[in-house]
Motif scaffolding. Sequence first.
Motif, mmCIF file in Angstrom:
data_model
loop_
_atom_site.group_PDB
_atom_site.id
_atom_site.type_symbol
_atom_site.label_atom_id
_atom_site.label_comp_id
_atom_site.label_asym_id
_atom_site.label_seq_id
_atom_site.Cartn_x
_atom_site.Cartn_y
_atom_site.Cartn_z
ATOM 1 N N THR A 180 0.813 -1.208 0.000
ATOM 2 C CA THR A 180 0.000 0.000 0.000
ATOM 3 C C THR A 180 0.850 1.263 0.000
ATOM 4 O OG1 THR A 180 -1.699 -1.209 1.237
ATOM 5 C CG2 THR A 180 -1.914 1.165 1.178
ATOM 6 N N GLU A 181 2.083 1.141 0.489
ATOM 7 C CA GLU A 181 3.004 2.281 0.455
ATOM 8 C C GLU A 181 3.600 2.479 -0.943
ATOM 9 O OE1 GLU A 181 4.611 1.695 5.042
ATOM 10 O OE2 GLU A 181 6.039 2.130 3.421
ATOM 11 N N GLY A 182 3.346 1.495 -1.835
ATOM 12 C CA GLY A 182 3.870 1.603 -3.191
ATOM 13 C C GLY A 182 5.210 0.932 -3.387
ATOM 14 N N LEU A 183 5.613 0.053 -2.456
ATOM 15 C CA LEU A 183 6.898 -0.620 -2.586
ATOM 16 C C LEU A 183 6.782 -1.841 -3.497
ATOM 17 C CD1 LEU A 183 8.293 -0.559 1.074
ATOM 18 C CD2 LEU A 183 8.498 1.141 -0.738
ATOM 19 N N MET A 184 7.864 -2.122 -4.227
ATOM 20 C CA MET A 184 7.913 -3.296 -5.083
ATOM 21 C C MET A 184 8.420 -4.489 -4.266
ATOM 22 S SD MET A 184 9.450 -1.363 -8.443
ATOM 23 C CE MET A 184 9.368 -2.788 -9.526
ATOM 24 N N ASN A 185 8.277 -5.691 -4.835
ATOM 25 C CA ASN A 185 8.617 -6.901 -4.086
ATOM 26 C C ASN A 185 10.043 -6.910 -3.563
ATOM 27 O OD1 ASN A 185 6.056 -7.768 -4.562
ATOM 28 N ND2 ASN A 185 6.572 -9.325 -6.063
ATOM 29 N N LYS A 186 10.977 -6.436 -4.387
ATOM 30 C CA LYS A 186 12.376 -6.430 -3.963
ATOM 31 C C LYS A 186 12.569 -5.517 -2.763
ATOM 32 C CE LYS A 186 17.046 -5.809 -5.829
ATOM 33 N NZ LYS A 186 17.833 -5.453 -7.054
ATOM 34 N N GLU A 187 11.899 -4.363 -2.770
ATOM 35 C CA GLU A 187 12.014 -3.425 -1.658
ATOM 36 C C GLU A 187 11.349 -3.983 -0.403
ATOM 37 O OE1 GLU A 187 10.062 -0.417 -3.978
ATOM 38 O OE2 GLU A 187 11.862 0.818 -3.979
ATOM 39 N N ILE A 188 10.213 -4.665 -0.600
ATOM 40 C CA ILE A 188 9.522 -5.274 0.541
ATOM 41 C C ILE A 188 10.389 -6.359 1.160
ATOM 42 C CG2 ILE A 188 7.512 -6.641 1.231
ATOM 43 C CD1 ILE A 188 5.921 -5.200 -0.954
ATOM 44 N N ALA A 189 11.016 -7.178 0.311
ATOM 45 C CA ALA A 189 11.883 -8.249 0.810
ATOM 46 C C ALA A 189 13.023 -7.669 1.639
ATOM 47 C CB ALA A 189 12.428 -9.060 -0.363
ATOM 48 N N ARG A 190 13.592 -6.565 1.158
ATOM 49 C CA ARG A 190 14.686 -5.931 1.891
ATOM 50 C C ARG A 190 14.185 -5.386 3.233
ATOM 51 N NH1 ARG A 190 15.704 -2.184 -1.473
ATOM 52 N NH2 ARG A 190 16.992 -3.465 -2.830
#
Length: 229
Positions: A180-190
Amino acid sequence: MSAQLLLVDDEPGLREAVKDYLQESGFTVQVASNAQEGWELLQQTTPDLVISDIMMPQVDGYQFLKQMRDDPRFQTLPVVFLTAKGMTTDRIQGYQAGVDAYLPKPFDPDELIAIVENLIARRTATHSGELGETPDIADLANQIAQIKALLTQRQGITTTPAPIKIDLTPREQSVLNLVTEGLMNKEIARRLQTSVRNVEKYVSRLFSKTGTNSRTELVRFALEHGLTK
């Protein structure tokens, strides 16, 4: 369909010669005489690979590459440098900037073709590898832009969202909040210190539990029903 290439070089003779050779090898080629033109073409369509000179007026190849790598749509786009700057320090600078291959001038056209084919094959294999089909990066970036637009619109709405009860695990809730913050999967994983594969698994579960099919739909559903915390 043949692979789509973008060739950026300010030398007309070399640009046309390389374009002709690439087309004879089966590629579809768009050309730009400088980085600004190249960037404008990237806004219209995302190629499978970019070939760029380094020594160009106004915006050089390193700056052009940084501009691409700073944009989520082009972070994984293969880039090849063609340049007269053949010193080891120049090559190191190119690799540190995120270039995938570096071919000093003069070069053998067959070597360029081999590099291009190899990079495109690797990118295709990565997109269809063990993680399953990967969404098109341009489409994903468009979804992220739509999500941020939804958030902006939501900030001006004071009504309370209609609550709905959906059982989410703590990790699913965390992933939903970050989507919902607009993060992509790679950013979420980090952010969550986990693997991209695990994030994809949680996003897939969220789609299933909410009956949505895209990140934009998921965010809209979450905002409308107060699922974010």
